[in-house]
Design a protein around this motif. Structure first.
Motif, PDB file in Angstrom:
ATOM      1  N   ALA A 190     -15.309  25.016 -24.061  1.00  0.00           N
ATOM      2  CA  ALA A 190     -14.736  23.891 -24.812  1.00  0.00           C
ATOM      3  C   ALA A 190     -14.480  22.711 -23.879  1.00  0.00           C
ATOM      4  CB  ALA A 190     -13.437  24.317 -25.481  1.00  0.00           C
ATOM      5  N   ALA A 191     -14.705  21.507 -24.382  1.00  0.00           N
ATOM      6  CA  ALA A 191     -14.435  20.314 -23.584  1.00  0.00           C
ATOM      7  C   ALA A 191     -12.938  20.239 -23.299  1.00  0.00           C
ATOM      8  CB  ALA A 191     -14.893  19.072 -24.342  1.00  0.00           C
ATOM      9  N   PRO A 192     -12.538  20.170 -22.037  1.00  0.00           N
ATOM     10  CA  PRO A 192     -11.111  20.103 -21.715  1.00  0.00           C
ATOM     11  C   PRO A 192     -10.448  18.890 -22.363  1.00  0.00           C
ATOM     12  CG  PRO A 192     -12.438  20.495 -19.746  1.00  0.00           C
ATOM     13  CD  PRO A 192     -13.389  20.151 -20.846  1.00  0.00           C
ATOM     14  N   ALA A 193      -9.156  19.010 -22.625  1.00  0.00           N
ATOM     15  CA  ALA A 193      -8.425  17.933 -23.306  1.00  0.00           C
ATOM     16  C   ALA A 193      -8.521  16.612 -22.543  1.00  0.00           C
ATOM     17  CB  ALA A 193      -6.966  18.336 -23.486  1.00  0.00           C
ATOM     18  N   ALA A 194      -8.414  16.672 -21.227  1.00  0.00           N
ATOM     19  CA  ALA A 194      -8.484  15.443 -20.431  1.00  0.00           C
ATOM     20  C   ALA A 194      -9.868  14.801 -20.544  1.00  0.00           C
ATOM     21  CB  ALA A 194      -8.168  15.755 -18.964  1.00  0.00           C
ATOM     22  N   PHE A 195     -10.900  15.617 -20.610  1.00  0.00           N
ATOM     23  CA  PHE A 195     -12.260  15.100 -20.770  1.00  0.00           C
ATOM     24  C   PHE A 195     -12.432  14.493 -22.158  1.00  0.00           C
ATOM     25  CE2 PHE A 195     -16.829  16.007 -21.850  1.00  0.00           C
ATOM     26  CZ  PHE A 195     -17.381  15.048 -21.020  1.00  0.00           C
ATOM     27  N   GLN A 196     -11.890  15.139 -23.178  1.00  0.00           N
ATOM     28  CA  GLN A 196     -11.961  14.591 -24.535  1.00  0.00           C
ATOM     29  C   GLN A 196     -11.300  13.209 -24.581  1.00  0.00           C
ATOM     30  OE1 GLN A 196     -10.656  17.225 -27.696  1.00  0.00           O
ATOM     31  NE2 GLN A 196     -11.582  19.018 -26.724  1.00  0.00           N
ATOM     32  N   LYS A 197     -10.192  13.068 -23.895  1.00  0.00           N
ATOM     33  CA  LYS A 197      -9.499  11.774 -23.866  1.00  0.00           C
ATOM     34  C   LYS A 197     -10.376  10.704 -23.225  1.00  0.00           C
ATOM     35  CE  LYS A 197      -5.117   9.645 -22.453  1.00  0.00           C
ATOM     36  NZ  LYS A 197      -3.805   9.879 -21.780  1.00  0.00           N
ATOM     37  N   ARG A 198     -11.084  11.065 -22.171  1.00  0.00           N
ATOM     38  CA  ARG A 198     -11.996  10.114 -21.517  1.00  0.00           C
ATOM     39  C   ARG A 198     -13.166   9.760 -22.435  1.00  0.00           C
ATOM     40  NH1 ARG A 198     -12.984  13.835 -16.698  1.00  0.00           N
ATOM     41  NH2 ARG A 198     -14.789  12.516 -16.241  1.00  0.00           N
ATOM     42  N   LEU A 199     -13.654  10.745 -23.179  1.00  0.00           N
ATOM     43  CA  LEU A 199     -14.735  10.474 -24.131  1.00  0.00           C
ATOM     44  C   LEU A 199     -14.291   9.496 -25.204  1.00  0.00           C
ATOM     45  CD1 LEU A 199     -16.114  14.092 -24.621  1.00  0.00           C
ATOM     46  CD2 LEU A 199     -17.377  12.197 -23.602  1.00  0.00           C
ATOM     47  N   LEU A 200     -13.060   9.658 -25.666  1.00  0.00           N
ATOM     48  CA  LEU A 200     -12.546   8.766 -26.712  1.00  0.00           C
ATOM     49  C   LEU A 200     -12.418   7.334 -26.225  1.00  0.00           C
ATOM     50  CD1 LEU A 200      -9.860  11.129 -28.296  1.00  0.00           C
ATOM     51  CD2 LEU A 200     -12.012  10.399 -29.336  1.00  0.00           C
TER      52      LEU A 200
END
Length: 427
Positions: free
Chosen positions: A302-312
């Motif tokens: 799963a994409a880590p939460a911190a990475f998801q935030k960067r994607l957003l």
């Protein structure tokens, strides 16, 4: 043994039995000198790394487009914020891959080659990638897919220029087959789209499940463009399997409707899905509870939460993160390989991709790794999608498969896997 020397050895042995290796869809794998360097002196790049994307904006995998584009966008943004490659900003050009019902991908590749792309990230679909690989690699350009899983790319003729961050289907197929057996299913029916991806994955599921003691009582390789799947589903119904494997793309929504119509509902038979049809949008028109309890596999953690935030930060509307990490890592690895080669040409990048992925000082992110390269260090990039560590044929040597489950709302939680299974690709 290096990627090049191993391929030459494999080619010599494989030439004795080339006709023996083919996919379930009838496409012959090419055990040739696939990974050897092309003859002649490789041309130097023009000093500006140009990355093209051929990813799904339309077609049967369009739902995978947003996270894949976002992954590449984020990587290029971070590379350029860190000073770019060879002292210049990376140029990115996006195009659509469409699907196999159109010629969009070929037209997109023509556009990217005309604009001097050094590497092309895509396609998502294995069949689409197969349709363009000769054009891309024949031009001396790296083709790097974040989502191709067909086993045939391991031996396909590519002049040493094809790479992927997604694992081959032999791992996903093993996980699916083992999962069905572990869940107590001794009879299995398979509905697989008849193409490069579907038939190959169905082969591996069959092999693994039967080795585990289950019996595949019926397998139907169907035409994904068919208007009606009633006859295909009827063949499965006639054998009444405990488990039903659904291997396909967006047409699976129609297959699901037919399964329900013929009484093969998920509360009576355990359904399993794969990365090509694990969607949180395709089944929302189905009655609530249609997919409750359905399990499915998706390569990658799963994409880590911190990475998801960067994607957003690059796509605030993003809701699906499938293959975002693999796309991000593809772009970062391309940039690091060009930096390591001190050359942005496709052949120079390909020659360094294995080197920057393993064997040196571990690092994460472009800036940290690029700083080590500038200091003369050998690096081992560990990505968001995993350690990567390319083997000598351009596949990740180890990978993770996530197992997910749908709820009553016909959605699965991409952030909450039932489990993760890690495997050695060579095993």
């Amino acid at each position: 043994m290096t990627r090049i020397s191993r391929a030459l050895a494999v080619a010599a042995a494989a030439s004795l039995a080339a006709a023996a290796c083919s996919s379930g869809g009838g496409t012959t794998a090419v055990p040739s000198t696939a990974q050897s360097q092309p003859s002649g002196q490789a041309a130097k790049g023009d000093g500006t790394l140009t990355i093209g994307t051929t990813l799904p904006q339309t077609g049967s995998l369009a739902y995978l487009g947003p996270p894949e584009f976002a992954g590449v966008d984020l990587a290029v943004k971070e590379v350029n914020e860190a000073g770019g490659v060879l002292g210049k900003p990376v140029v990115k050009i996006d195009t659509d891959s469409g699907d196999t019902t159109t010629n969009i991908a070929s037209q997109s590749v023509d556009k990217l080659l005309a604009q001097k792309a050094d590497a092309i990230i895509g396609a998502a679909s294995s069949s689409v990638s197969k349709s363009i690989i000769d054009k891309v690699t024949g031009a001396g350009v790296v083709q790097f897919s974040p989502a191709n899983t067909s086993d045939e790319f391991t031996t396909i003729k590519d002049d040493g220029l094809y790479f992927r961050t997604a694992p081959p289907d032999k791992l996903q197929g093993r996980v699916l087959g083992d999962l069905a057996v572990a869940d107590g299913n001794d009879t299995i029916g398979i509905l697989a789209m008849q193409d490069f991806y579907g038939s190959g994955l169905a082969d591996q599921v069959t092999q693994t499940a039967e080795a585990g003691g289950a019996q595949v009582v019926e397998r139907v390789d169907y035409d994904p463009k068919a208007a009606d799947f009633s006859a295909d589903v009827a063949k499965i119904k006639a054998k009444n399997p405990k488990a039903i494997m659904l291997i396909g793309f967006e047409e699976t929504a129609k297959v699901v409707q037919e399964l329900v119509k013929q009484g093969l509902t998920a509360d009576k038979h355990q359904w399993y899905m794969v990365d090509g049809n694990m969607s949180n949008t395709n089944y929302l028109k189905s009655p609530r509870g249609t997919l409750k309890g359905v399990k499915g596999t998706i390569p990658g953690a799963a994409a880590p939460a911190a990475f998801q935030k960067r994607l957003l930060s690059v796509d605030p509307k993003l809701t699906n993160y499938t293959y975002a990490a693999e796309s991000y890592d593809a772009a970062i690895l391309i940039a690091l390989a060009a930096q390591a080669a001190k050359d942005d040409s496709g052949k120079a990048i390909a020659a360094k991709l294995e080197d920057v992925s393993k064997g040196g000082e571990k690092c994460q992110g472009f800036k940290a790794c690029a700083d080590l390269l500038k200091a003369g260090k050998d690096i081992d990039y560990d990505g968001v999608s995993g350690p990567v560590d390319f083997n000598d044929v351009g596949d990740p040597s180890v990978a993770t498969i996530g197992v997910y489950q749908y709820g009553a709302d016909n959605r699965y939680d991409a952030a909450k896997a039932l489990e993760y299974r890690r495997g050695d690709i060579s095993g």
